[in-house]
Design a protein around this motif. Structure first.
Motif, PDB file in Angstrom:
ATOM      1  N   SER A   1       0.884   3.688  -3.477  1.00  0.00           N
ATOM      2  CA  SER A   1       0.239   5.161  -3.014  1.00  0.00           C
ATOM      3  C   SER A   1       1.260   6.174  -3.399  1.00  0.00           C
ATOM      4  CB  SER A   1       0.029   5.114  -1.634  1.00  0.00           C
ATOM      5  OG  SER A   1       0.989   5.216  -0.740  1.00  0.00           O
TER       6      SER A   1
ATOM      7  N   LYS B   1      -8.659  -3.257  -9.044  1.00  0.00           N
ATOM      8  CA  LYS B   1      -9.718  -2.694  -8.344  1.00  0.00           C
ATOM      9  C   LYS B   1      -9.114  -1.757  -7.300  1.00  0.00           C
ATOM     10  CE  LYS B   1     -12.747  -6.894  -8.398  1.00  0.00           C
ATOM     11  NZ  LYS B   1     -13.525  -7.723  -7.493  1.00  0.00           N
ATOM     12  N   GLY B   2      -7.658  -1.680  -7.462  1.00  0.00           N
ATOM     13  CA  GLY B   2      -7.099  -0.963  -6.433  1.00  0.00           C
ATOM     14  C   GLY B   2      -6.448   0.481  -6.979  1.00  0.00           C
TER      15      GLY B   2
ATOM     16  N   TRP C   1      -2.320  -9.008  -0.882  1.00  0.00           N
ATOM     17  CA  TRP C   1      -0.975  -8.461  -0.431  1.00  0.00           C
ATOM     18  C   TRP C   1      -0.081  -9.775   0.173  1.00  0.00           C
ATOM     19  CZ3 TRP C   1      -0.619  -4.165  -2.456  1.00  0.00           C
ATOM     20  CH2 TRP C   1      -1.840  -3.058  -2.617  1.00  0.00           C
TER      21      TRP C   1
ATOM     22  N   THR D   1      -6.232  -0.334   0.479  1.00  0.00           N
ATOM     23  CA  THR D   1      -6.655  -0.956   1.721  1.00  0.00           C
ATOM     24  C   THR D   1      -7.702  -1.836   1.897  1.00  0.00           C
ATOM     25  OG1 THR D   1      -7.728   1.116   2.579  1.00  0.00           O
ATOM     26  CG2 THR D   1      -5.623   0.858   2.872  1.00  0.00           C
ATOM     27  N   GLN D   2      -8.531  -1.762   0.919  1.00  0.00           N
ATOM     28  CA  GLN D   2      -9.831  -2.558   0.739  1.00  0.00           C
ATOM     29  C   GLN D   2      -9.723  -3.779   0.242  1.00  0.00           C
ATOM     30  OE1 GLN D   2     -12.751   0.037  -1.242  1.00  0.00           O
ATOM     31  NE2 GLN D   2     -13.388   1.232   0.755  1.00  0.00           N
ATOM     32  N   LEU D   3      -8.466  -3.934  -0.590  1.00  0.00           N
ATOM     33  CA  LEU D   3      -8.136  -5.275  -1.202  1.00  0.00           C
ATOM     34  C   LEU D   3      -7.875  -6.360  -0.092  1.00  0.00           C
ATOM     35  CD1 LEU D   3      -5.810  -4.118  -3.865  1.00  0.00           C
ATOM     36  CD2 LEU D   3      -8.047  -4.601  -4.158  1.00  0.00           C
ATOM     37  N   SER D   4      -8.081  -7.504  -0.496  1.00  0.00           N
ATOM     38  CA  SER D   4      -8.131  -8.746   0.569  1.00  0.00           C
ATOM     39  C   SER D   4      -6.585  -9.020   0.959  1.00  0.00           C
ATOM     40  CB  SER D   4      -8.467 -10.016  -0.008  1.00  0.00           C
ATOM     41  OG  SER D   4      -7.840 -10.226  -0.774  1.00  0.00           O
ATOM     42  N   THR D   5      -6.463  -9.502   2.018  1.00  0.00           N
ATOM     43  CA  THR D   5      -5.167  -9.644   2.620  1.00  0.00           C
ATOM     44  C   THR D   5      -4.315 -10.718   1.971  1.00  0.00           C
ATOM     45  OG1 THR D   5      -6.169 -11.180   4.571  1.00  0.00           O
ATOM     46  CG2 THR D   5      -5.545  -9.191   5.102  1.00  0.00           C
TER      47      THR D   5
ATOM     48  N   VAL E   1       0.903  -1.108  -0.100  1.00  0.00           N
ATOM     49  CA  VAL E   1       0.223   0.068  -0.094  1.00  0.00           C
ATOM     50  C   VAL E   1       0.957   1.334   0.087  1.00  0.00           C
ATOM     51  CG1 VAL E   1      -1.733   1.359   1.163  1.00  0.00           C
ATOM     52  CG2 VAL E   1      -2.046  -1.279   1.296  1.00  0.00           C
TER      53      VAL E   1
ATOM     54  N   GLN F   1      -7.350   4.440  -0.112  1.00  0.00           N
ATOM     55  CA  GLN F   1      -8.639   3.955   0.374  1.00  0.00           C
ATOM     56  C   GLN F   1      -8.889   2.648  -0.384  1.00  0.00           C
ATOM     57  OE1 GLN F   1     -11.822   6.374  -0.085  1.00  0.00           O
ATOM     58  NE2 GLN F   1     -13.532   5.321   0.832  1.00  0.00           N
ATOM     59  N   LYS F   2      -8.734   2.678  -1.734  1.00  0.00           N
ATOM     60  CA  LYS F   2      -8.930   1.524  -2.757  1.00  0.00           C
ATOM     61  C   LYS F   2      -8.006   0.508  -2.302  1.00  0.00           C
ATOM     62  CE  LYS F   2     -11.569   3.222  -6.614  1.00  0.00           C
ATOM     63  NZ  LYS F   2     -11.521   3.162  -8.117  1.00  0.00           N
TER      64      LYS F   2
END
Length: 330
Positions: A227, A260-261, A298, A291-295, A223, A288-289
């Motif tokens: 970013s 999606k991010g 990552w 951090t909404q992705l699944s663990t 992230v 914001q996008k």
């Protein structure tokens, strides 16, 4: 670190229009076609190349396309900076440091000369990396892309010494011209695996192979790193449309997972520069996008190898471990 490009470096993609996956030419075939293109010119001396770059720059500067494309970039940069600014730093100050306002007076530039970089009057936060610009000494398309890059650096007052450029197709003449222009020519095959090192960085990658974008995302797969990154290059949404879902997920998983991010804005359409900037978008990655992705997304950090990729648009670094590439220059 100016040096001649390694012969085994990744292969830049030739400019192309949108097309279906079934009609995508192999990289070597596309490169051969580009060499025979009507726009190809015989290589000349450095002075002539510099003059042609300046002519391309002047044409871009007075075009409607330039102002529209610049506004597209700035819309993304404003959002990008807003999420990066320190709590104590007003957004207006951050934007002022990047000089997103009016360009300097062009009347101060002598006719027929390549303008020097504009002095930096504030703290410059951005750095720039350019991959795959092509043979600008002999190709009009590549020359226009280089002229756009130089205008971008000038507009945002990014010192040319903070811009790293690489393409395996560069001739010795082109490397000399780039050195004269003041940008840094990389001599190491990075395969696009360059870390932003927590510094906001714009990657200028027009018409590059999908593997190059995939490698860049892998190297910065967090992230925090994503970013801080902006990519000006092939539309990721366009890649999603052209490639079979299975191919995208298996061969280019980081591109597939970042869809999606990210947010992207397409460059304006123009008949004057159709073959130069077609399928180009500005991409940035909102926290914001991300951090909404699944663990699980990552947690996946496997380095791409492309062993089963039949239409690979990159030439691998065979001189050593690509992960050992010197990334300390940024």
């Amino acid at each position: 670190m100016a040096a001649a490009a390694a012969p085994e470096a990744w292969q830049a993609a030739s400019p192309r229009r949108r097309r279906s996956a079934a009609r995508r030419p192999r990289r070597r075939e596309a490169a051969a076609a580009a060499a025979r293109a009507p726009g190809a010119e015989p290589e000349v001396d450095g002075g002539v190349v510099l003059r042609r770059i300046e002519e391309a720059r002047e044409d871009l500067l007075i075009s409607d396309f330039w102002s529209s494309a610049l506004e597209t970039i700035n819309r993304c940069l404003r959002k990008h900076l807003e999420q990066l600014k320190a709590p104590s730093e007003p957004l207006s100050e951050a934007l002022g440091d990047l000089h997103l306002d009016s360009p300097p007076d062009e009347s101060d530039v002598a006719p027929g000369s390549v303008p020097k970089e504009t002095p930096v009057t504030g703290t410059c936060h951005l750095k720039c990396v350019c991959y795959g610009i092509g043979n600008f000494a002999t190709c009009v398309i590549a020359r226009n892309q280089l002229a756009f890059l130089l205008l971008f650096l000038e507009k945002h007052q990014i010192p040319r010494s903070h811009c790293w450029v690489y393409d395996p197709l560069f001739s010795q003449l082109e490397i000399a011209v780039l050195n004269t222009l003041g940008v840094v020519v990389l001599g190491e095959n990075e395969e696009g695996k360059r870390s932003v090192h927590s510094e906001p960085t714009v990657f200028y990658m027009l018409h590059c192979g999908t593997a190059l974008y995939n490698n860049l995302l892998w190297r910065n797969w967090s992230v925090d790193a994503l970013s801080k990154m902006v990519i000006i290059g092939n539309s990721f949404r366009g890649l999603e449309e052209r490639l079979l879902t299975r191919i995208l997920q298996e061969n280019y998983p980081y591109v597939a997972q970042i869809l999606k991010g990210q947010e992207e804005l397409a460059f304006p359409q123009t008949s004057q520069y159709t073959d130069v900037f077609n399928d180009t978008s500005v991409h940035w990655f909102p926290v914001q996008k991300l951090t909404q992705l699944s663990t699980d997304i990552w947690a996946f950090r496997e380095e791409p190898d492309y062993q089963d990729c039949e239409d690979l648009e990159i030439i691998r670094n065979k001189t050593g471990d690509p992960s050992a590439t010197d990334l300390s220059s940024l």
